[in-house]
Motif scaffolding. Structure first.
Motif, PDB file in Angstrom:
ATOM      1  N   GLN A   6      43.678  44.271  55.555  1.00 35.23           N
ATOM      2  CA  GLN A   6      43.077  45.269  56.450  1.00 35.23           C
ATOM      3  C   GLN A   6      43.398  44.944  57.909  1.00 35.23           C
ATOM      4  OE1 GLN A   6      39.208  46.342  53.646  1.00 35.23           O
ATOM      5  NE2 GLN A   6      38.998  46.474  55.871  1.00 35.23           N
ATOM      6  N   ALA A   7      44.707  44.890  58.165  1.00 37.48           N
ATOM      7  CA  ALA A   7      45.183  44.571  59.505  1.00 37.48           C
ATOM      8  C   ALA A   7      46.404  45.426  59.839  1.00 37.48           C
ATOM      9  CB  ALA A   7      45.542  43.090  59.614  1.00 37.48           C
ATOM     10  N   ILE A   8      46.616  45.622  61.120  1.00 37.88           N
ATOM     11  CA  ILE A   8      47.772  46.349  61.624  1.00 37.88           C
ATOM     12  C   ILE A   8      48.520  45.439  62.585  1.00 37.88           C
ATOM     13  CG2 ILE A   8      48.580  48.355  62.928  1.00 37.88           C
ATOM     14  CD1 ILE A   8      45.987  49.772  62.182  1.00 37.88           C
ATOM     15  N   THR A   9      49.821  45.339  62.421  1.00 37.85           N
ATOM     16  CA  THR A   9      50.653  44.636  63.391  1.00 37.85           C
ATOM     17  C   THR A   9      51.290  45.678  64.292  1.00 37.85           C
ATOM     18  OG1 THR A   9      51.117  42.847  61.829  1.00 37.85           O
ATOM     19  CG2 THR A   9      52.582  43.058  63.724  1.00 37.85           C
ATOM     20  N   VAL A  10      50.949  45.624  65.556  1.00 39.21           N
ATOM     21  CA  VAL A  10      51.476  46.587  66.521  1.00 39.21           C
ATOM     22  C   VAL A  10      52.751  45.986  67.093  1.00 39.21           C
ATOM     23  CG1 VAL A  10      50.958  48.008  68.539  1.00 39.21           C
ATOM     24  CG2 VAL A  10      49.104  47.249  67.029  1.00 39.21           C
ATOM     25  N   ASN A  11      53.893  46.426  66.583  1.00 38.51           N
ATOM     26  CA  ASN A  11      55.175  45.864  67.006  1.00 38.51           C
ATOM     27  C   ASN A  11      55.740  46.568  68.231  1.00 38.51           C
ATOM     28  OD1 ASN A  11      55.834  43.734  65.016  1.00 38.51           O
ATOM     29  ND2 ASN A  11      55.655  45.416  63.544  1.00 38.51           N
ATOM     30  N   GLU A  12      55.552  47.866  68.317  1.00 40.92           N
ATOM     31  CA  GLU A  12      56.101  48.622  69.444  1.00 40.92           C
ATOM     32  C   GLU A  12      54.994  48.876  70.465  1.00 40.92           C
ATOM     33  OE1 GLU A  12      58.939  51.754  68.323  1.00 40.92           O
ATOM     34  OE2 GLU A  12      58.690  51.047  66.263  1.00 40.92           O
ATOM     35  N   ALA A  13      54.495  47.779  71.026  1.00 42.04           N
ATOM     36  CA  ALA A  13      53.377  47.845  71.956  1.00 42.04           C
ATOM     37  C   ALA A  13      53.879  47.851  73.396  1.00 42.04           C
ATOM     38  CB  ALA A  13      52.454  46.644  71.736  1.00 42.04           C
ATOM     39  N   GLY A  67      55.025  46.671  76.782  1.00 41.94           N
ATOM     40  CA  GLY A  67      55.684  45.431  77.169  1.00 41.94           C
ATOM     41  C   GLY A  67      56.345  44.705  76.015  1.00 41.94           C
ATOM     42  N   ASN A  68      56.501  45.406  74.875  1.00 41.37           N
ATOM     43  CA  ASN A  68      57.123  44.786  73.686  1.00 41.37           C
ATOM     44  C   ASN A  68      56.404  43.527  73.233  1.00 41.37           C
ATOM     45  OD1 ASN A  68      59.054  46.735  73.305  1.00 41.37           O
ATOM     46  ND2 ASN A  68      60.672  45.653  74.369  1.00 41.37           N
ATOM     47  N   LYS A  69      55.087  43.463  73.452  1.00 48.31           N
ATOM     48  CA  LYS A  69      54.308  42.301  73.024  1.00 48.31           C
ATOM     49  C   LYS A  69      53.570  42.659  71.733  1.00 48.31           C
ATOM     50  CE  LYS A  69      52.226  42.252  76.984  1.00 48.31           C
ATOM     51  NZ  LYS A  69      51.316  41.936  78.108  1.00 48.31           N
ATOM     52  N   ALA A  70      54.038  42.106  70.637  1.00 48.11           N
ATOM     53  CA  ALA A  70      53.420  42.404  69.344  1.00 48.11           C
ATOM     54  C   ALA A  70      52.037  41.761  69.257  1.00 48.11           C
ATOM     55  CB  ALA A  70      54.297  41.896  68.210  1.00 48.11           C
ATOM     56  N   ARG A  71      51.154  42.404  68.523  1.00 52.86           N
ATOM     57  CA  ARG A  71      49.811  41.856  68.317  1.00 52.86           C
ATOM     58  C   ARG A  71      49.288  42.344  66.974  1.00 52.86           C
ATOM     59  NH1 ARG A  71      48.692  46.526  71.276  1.00 52.86           N
ATOM     60  NH2 ARG A  71      46.837  47.705  70.629  1.00 52.86           N
ATOM     61  N   ARG A  72      48.193  41.768  66.539  1.00 55.66           N
ATOM     62  CA  ARG A  72      47.562  42.130  65.270  1.00 55.66           C
ATOM     63  C   ARG A  72      46.162  42.629  65.579  1.00 55.66           C
ATOM     64  NH1 ARG A  72      49.135  41.084  59.955  1.00 55.66           N
ATOM     65  NH2 ARG A  72      47.493  40.511  58.481  1.00 55.66           N
ATOM     66  N   THR A  73      45.777  43.719  64.948  1.00 57.13           N
ATOM     67  CA  THR A  73      44.462  44.283  65.192  1.00 57.13           C
ATOM     68  C   THR A  73      43.835  44.756  63.884  1.00 57.13           C
ATOM     69  OG1 THR A  73      43.213  45.865  66.577  1.00 57.13           O
ATOM     70  CG2 THR A  73      45.301  46.635  65.644  1.00 57.13           C
ATOM     71  N   LEU A  74      42.653  45.324  63.995  1.00 56.15           N
ATOM     72  CA  LEU A  74      41.872  45.710  62.822  1.00 56.15           C
ATOM     73  C   LEU A  74      42.398  46.985  62.173  1.00 56.15           C
ATOM     74  CD1 LEU A  74      38.316  45.324  64.447  1.00 56.15           C
ATOM     75  CD2 LEU A  74      39.610  43.571  63.223  1.00 56.15           C
ATOM     76  N   LEU A  75      42.316  47.029  60.855  1.00 54.96           N
ATOM     77  CA  LEU A  75      42.554  48.263  60.105  1.00 54.96           C
ATOM     78  C   LEU A  75      41.236  48.641  59.456  1.00 54.96           C
ATOM     79  CD1 LEU A  75      44.110  50.517  58.734  1.00 54.96           C
ATOM     80  CD2 LEU A  75      44.936  48.862  57.037  1.00 54.96           C
ATOM     81  N   PRO A  76      40.562  49.682  59.969  1.00 53.33           N
ATOM     82  CA  PRO A  76      39.266  50.056  59.410  1.00 53.33           C
ATOM     83  C   PRO A  76      39.358  50.391  57.919  1.00 53.33           C
ATOM     84  CG  PRO A  76      39.665  51.182  61.492  1.00 53.33           C
ATOM     85  CD  PRO A  76      40.952  50.528  61.101  1.00 53.33           C
ATOM     86  N   ALA A  77      38.410  49.905  57.145  1.00 52.40           N
ATOM     87  CA  ALA A  77      38.397  50.166  55.703  1.00 52.40           C
ATOM     88  C   ALA A  77      38.339  51.660  55.420  1.00 52.40           C
ATOM     89  CB  ALA A  77      37.202  49.451  55.066  1.00 52.40           C
ATOM     90  N   ALA A  78      37.662  52.405  56.300  1.00 50.34           N
ATOM     91  CA  ALA A  78      37.519  53.847  56.102  1.00 50.34           C
ATOM     92  C   ALA A  78      38.854  54.585  56.209  1.00 50.34           C
ATOM     93  CB  ALA A  78      36.533  54.411  57.130  1.00 50.34           C
ATOM     94  N   LEU A  79      39.868  53.942  56.790  1.00 52.42           N
ATOM     95  CA  LEU A  79      41.160  54.609  56.979  1.00 52.42           C
ATOM     96  C   LEU A  79      42.209  54.168  55.970  1.00 52.42           C
ATOM     97  CD1 LEU A  79      41.531  54.603  60.888  1.00 52.42           C
ATOM     98  CD2 LEU A  79      40.581  56.375  59.400  1.00 52.42           C
TER      99      LEU A  79
END
Length: 333
Positions: free
Chosen positions: A161-168, A170-182
């Protein structure tokens, strides 16, 4: 295609074309390229279209003073303009501009507008389809609109339940929450995107854009690189010289959200980005550590994240207005 670099002449001859080619060789994000070029053009126009190499640090000071005093730009806007001209001189032109001594902007940063939880849900209730799903990701995962529309199948980890934002930014990748409801709606969206791609491949328009290489992959098995929110139809890509399907446009989502805000009768200066502000503020109000929120948002400096503490203010401590206390004592409603 708003996030795809346009092709440059080979070899580039004009000044701005040579500057863009240099930026791409340095692997700057296309958004950064566009922003820097816009400020550099403004700097050149301000000095009567003189060649930058004929100007010096005093000319830079005059321009930055103009931005602060005549145009009343914010501190952050002036910093961006400064970064653009410093890149121009120190990296592209390789010229020493000495020590700058310009008037600093003093227009402070405004507190971000946020939705209450009820307002956020009311707005989402007036959205449907892809616009609802993108807006839900902005609120539930803290994504910028441009990050949400660029998501690819490989960016989702449904088990964790995570999202890796690769095209953020400044091209700085990060990991954020993936809501269970989605999870279920997103899995259905992925299946739709893959089915659409299979049809595109049959019609000869199944090329997939790879931003890190500024090229396309004609291999139809690279489904992990597919956009989760594909555009309505294929279009000609001038950069790659092929017909292919891009992702939905940011403006498409912005317009849908703006209409939903109006229907929900939200009387705030709100936009898509308000969902991201609301994500951070609501996490902070719920007791999430500021450093965690910083990582989820992808802020390089925790000072940027700290602004949300000012949004919450003293309400988190149940501070009562003196008027409310007086009204309670005297039975005034």
């Amino acid at each position: 295609m708003e996030d795809v670099p346009r092709p440059l002449p080979s070899p580039p001859v004009k000044f701005m074309d040579r500057l863009r080619a240099f930026m791409r060789a340095k692997r700057l994000a296309f958004r950064t390229e566009e922003t820097y070029c816009r400020w550099i053009r403004g700097y050149i126009r301000f000095h009567g279209m003189q060649r930058p190499e004929h100007l010096n640090g005093e000319h830079i000071d005059d321009w930055l003073r103009h931005l602060a005093c005549d145009r009343s730009v914010s501190i952050n806007t002036q910093k961006t303009a400064l970064n653009a001209v410093v890149f121009l001189y120190r990296q592209f032109l390789r010229l020493d501009i000495g020590t700058l001594n310009f008037t600093r902007a003093n227009k402070g940063r405004k507190l971000p507008v946020v939705f209450s939880q009820d307002e956020a849900m009311r707005i989402l209730s007036f959205l449907k389809g892809e616009s609802w799903l993108v807006a839900s990701l902005m609120y539930g995962s803290g994504l910028r609109v441009m990050e949400a529309v660029r998501l690819r199948i490989q960016d989702f980890d449904f088990e964790q339940q995570a999202i890796t934002v690769n095209e953020a930014k400044g091209n700085k990748a990060r990991r954020t929450l993936l809501p269970a409801a989605l999870v279920a709606p997103l899995q259905a969206q992925v299946e739709m995107a893959m089915a659409l791609h299979r049809r595109d491949c049959e019609e000869g328009v199944g090329a997939i854009y790879r931003p890190e290489a500024n090229s396309v992959s004609a291999k139809h098995d690279k489904t992990a690189l597919l956009y989760v929110f594909p555009a309505d139809g294929p279009a000609f890509c001038p950069s790659m010289q092929v017909m292919r399907r891009h992702h939905i446009r940011e403006q498409q989502v912005r317009r849908a959200v703006a209409r939903a805000i109006g229907k929900a009768e939200i009387r705030k200066a709100a936009s898509c980005h308000t969902f991201r502000h609301s994500f951070a503020t609501h996490l902070l109000a719920a007791g999430t550590d500021i450093r965690t929120i910083q990582e989820l948002l992808g802020h390089s400096d925790v000072k940027t994240t700290m602004i949300y503490t000012h949004v919450i203010g003293e309400h988190a401590n149940d501070t009562l207005s003196p008027l409310d206390r007086l009204a309670a004592e005297h039975g005034i409603s």
